[in-house]
Enzyme design. Structure first.
Site, PDB file in Angstrom:
ATOM      1  CB  CYS A 135      -0.992  -0.002   1.162  1.00 32.28           C
ATOM      2  SG  CYS A 135      -0.297   0.073   2.808  1.00 32.28           S
ATOM      3  CB  CYS A 136       1.392   4.059   0.940  1.00 34.29           C
ATOM      4  SG  CYS A 136       1.865   5.790   1.116  1.00 34.29           S
TER       5      CYS A 136
END
Length: 225
Positions: A135-136
């Site tokens: 994620c990110c």
């Protein structure tokens, strides 16, 4: 028995380590999904140390494993000891530490190098056809290690000022990967490579939306495991 999941951290704190809210969200959703989690981080020096109050560099040195231990409540292992054969999946939360400590994306962009233990971990899970959640900014790890894979870091344009790092999508495409535009509360599943990604704090969004998006990523990872 619940799925066995390895969580890989990059320090403690958004500007030079793992993003704390993302790591916590992943752990909460993994707990809710009945997963058995072990936490890892590379035993290396951080690229830099940032004073999170001032947002400026601090003249000191810190170790990624030692700092990550703060998030792991002390229960953590050196990434060099991770054996993919002992787990069903691996997840990488985001934070600038991913782009500084797990690879050199923060300095070199698409020409970055990936830490040897991070690289070998990704390769081992991929070769074993075990799911990888990111994620990110951490989807850039997959983009660098697995040319042709599909990932998302949100949108490829700064829609309504909510995606200030939208150019990352272009860099991912330049690596020969396919960027899939998704909203913050969604994730993308690359079924062929078993890679699941969500944008998290790459989007300026309320914390609960980021939490929910990470939840979709974790649930998809557990489904594939």
């Amino acid at each position: 028995m619940g799925k066995r999941v390895a969580l890989v951290l990059a320090g403690c704190g958004v500007f030079d380590g793992s993003e704390i809210h993302e790591a916590s969200a992943a752990l909460v959703h993994l707990s809710r999904g009945g997963a058995e989690v072990k936490i890892f981080a590379p035993n290396i020096e951080q690229r830099d140390v940032v004073n999170h109050l001032k947002g400026s560099p601090a003249e000191e040195k810190r170790n990624v494993l030692v700092e990550s231990a703060r998030l792991a409540r002390g229960n953590i292992q050196d990434l060099a000891e991770l054996k993919a054969s002992e787990f069903d999946a691996v997840i990488f939360p985001g934070g600038f530490g991913v782009a500084k400590n797990l690879c050199s994306w923060a300095v070199d962009g698409k020409n970055c190098t990936v830490n040897e233990h991070v690289n070998s971990t990704l390769q081992a899970f991929h070769s074993a056809k075990k799911p990888i959640g990111l994620c990110c900014i951490s989807p850039v790890l997959a983009a660098k290690v697995f040319p042709g894979c599909e990932v998302t870091v949100g949108q490829d344009k700064n829609v309504d000022g909510r995606f200030p790092d939208a150019e990352t999508a272009s860099a991912i495409a330049e690596l020969g990967c396919k960027h899939i535009c998704k909203n913050v509360n969604e994730s993308h599943v690359d079924k062929a490579n078993k890679i699941v990604t969500t944008c998290a704090f790459m989007c300026k969004a309320p914390l609960h939306e980021i939490f929910d998006g990470i939840g979709t990523m974790v649930r998809e990872v557990l489904k594939l495991a």
